[in-house]
Write a protein that holds these residues in place. Structure first.
Motif, short mmCIF file in Angstrom:
data_model
loop_
_atom_site.label_atom_id
_atom_site.label_comp_id
_atom_site.label_asym_id
_atom_site.label_seq_id
_atom_site.Cartn_x
_atom_site.Cartn_y
_atom_site.Cartn_z
N TYR A 127 0.94 -1.18 -0.27
CA TYR A 127 0.18 0.24 -0.59
C TYR A 127 0.64 1.46 0.00
O TYR A 127 1.85 0.29 0.21
CB TYR A 127 -0.78 -0.37 1.10
N MET A 152 -4.84 3.20 1.00
CA MET A 152 -4.89 4.04 -0.02
C MET A 152 -5.23 5.01 -0.61
O MET A 152 -5.98 5.70 0.08
CB MET A 152 -6.35 2.47 -0.86
N GLY A 209 -4.48 -3.89 -1.90
CA GLY A 209 -3.59 -3.13 -2.25
C GLY A 209 -2.69 -2.55 -3.48
O GLY A 209 -3.04 -3.71 -4.12
N PRO A 221 -8.01 -1.34 4.48
CA PRO A 221 -7.42 -0.26 4.19
C PRO A 221 -8.52 1.54 4.66
O PRO A 221 -9.85 0.67 4.50
CB PRO A 221 -6.76 -0.20 3.02
#
Ligand SMILES: *[C@@H]1O[C@H](CO)[C@@H](O)[C@H](O)[C@H]1NC(C)=O
Ligand SMILES: *[C@@H]1O[C@H](CO)[C@@H](O)[C@H](O)[C@H]1NC(C)=O
Ligand SMILES: [Zn+2]
Length: 320
Positions: free
Chosen positions: A123, A156, A277, A227
């Protein structure tokens, strides 16, 4: 009566090597960094993780106490941007999950790119929330395999107003600590729950190390599998920070014979669509591809992920 503000800026820098070390000379990091067998970060292959249905390792939900309103000072130690707690008596307390007993929050800091990878995916950004076993001094914690608990959360990049939420309180301070020579900021109140994933019971956990020298193998890692989102402007703030290079992540370490456990909630949530990711790191990482990559849609990457690693849902159901 004046409140006594006890500064407890116990930074990890205090207990790590003071002499200069850099991310582009990892092979020269000292001691256990190069010979240890429980080093971090690692690539977590989701299909090889063990769902802890019998609660041998993960005995109950993680419990977060006092993360809503925490007084912190921010600084740049030349390797990362760090927000450290100011008042020991009001420090947040983490317990439950894979942890035995209470852990007191010390500080959080950022790595760009992420240090951990999930199924080979990196990420753009990862936050580490460092906690020490309650009641131990830093020296004592360094001597115990359960001395620290660190929560990792991935970010993200996404355009859109809602994406600003996670870093909204922190971003305005970043320009003031862009250079490592700059002083720490005034203390600020931060709602650290904004940095936890929206499903903080959904995570991977394993035994590992600090990811900077001296790389002590004393960390119970709790890596959130969901995320959070940030804006591209927020991400750009980090890329302009002086940390001795463009990035501040350690390379992936060998798992050796360690087991990575996953929480039951992480398995349940596999049934819902997730965002992968950015396809970086293991599949060769260049800064130019990063900037392209983080701004691109995730659809293409998701398809590659399915192709390479198959369908996690089936496997999860089978284990359960
Ligand atoms: C952990 O902290 C809570 C509240 O701060 C306390 O009630 C509990 O007894 C502590 N547990 C241990 C094992 O010290
Ligand atoms: C940091 O703060 C100290 C004391 O307040 C001051 O003497 C010093 O000049 C400051 N340094 C920078 C780079 O602002
Ligand atoms: Zn870290």
């Amino acid at each position: 009566m004046f409140a006594i503000f006890v500064l407890f800026v116990v930074s990890l820098a205090d207990l790590t090597l003071q002499a200069e070390w850099t991310y582009d000379r990892e092979n020269q990091w000292p001691g256990v960094c190069t010979v240890g067998r429980l080093q971090s970060p690692i690539n977590i292959m989701s299909q090889e993780t063990i769902l802890d249905t019998n609660q041998v390792h993960i005995r109950g939900p993680l419990v977060f106490r006092g993360y809503n309103d925490v007084e912190l000072v921010a600084s740049n130690n030349g390797h990362t941007l760090k927000w450290a707690g100011v008042r020991n008596d009001q420090a947040p307390i983490l317990s439950g999950g894979p942890l035995r007993g209470n852990y007191t929050f010390l500080q959080f800091h950022f790595h760009w790119l992420s240090e951990h990878a999930i199924d080979g995916m990196k990420y753009p950004l990862e936050v580490h929330m460092v906690h020490i076993k309650t009641g131990l001094s830093m020296e004592e914690a360094m001597e115990r395999s359960d001395g620290l608990a660190v929560i990792g959360v991935f970010f993200m990049v996404n355009r859109g107003y809602e994406s600003a939420h996670a870093l909204e309180q922190l971003a305005p301070f970043v320009p003031y600590i862009k250079n490592s020579a700059q002083n720490q900021t005034e203390s600020q109140k931060v709602d650290i729950t904004r940095l936890l994933s929206y499903d903080p019971q959904s995570y991977y956990t394993y035994k590992g190390s600090l990811t900077t020298p001296m790389c002590q193998e004393i960390v119970t890692w709790i890596v959130m599998d969901k995320p959070l989102f940030i804006t591209s402007d927020q991400y750009r703030l980090f890329t302009n920070v002086d940390v001795g290079g463009d990035f501040n992540y350690r390379s992936l370490q060998h798992l050796n014979n360690r087991v990575v456990y996953r929480s039951v909630a992480s398995c349940a949530s596999l049934l819902a669509p997730t965002f992968p990711g950015t396809l970086l790191g293991l599949l060769s990482c260049l800064s130019s591809t990063l900037h392209a990559g983080v701004n691109k849609g995730v659809g293409a990457v998701w398809n590659i992920k399915r192709k390479l690693f198959g369908d996690g849902v089936k496997k999860c159901a089978k284990v359960a």
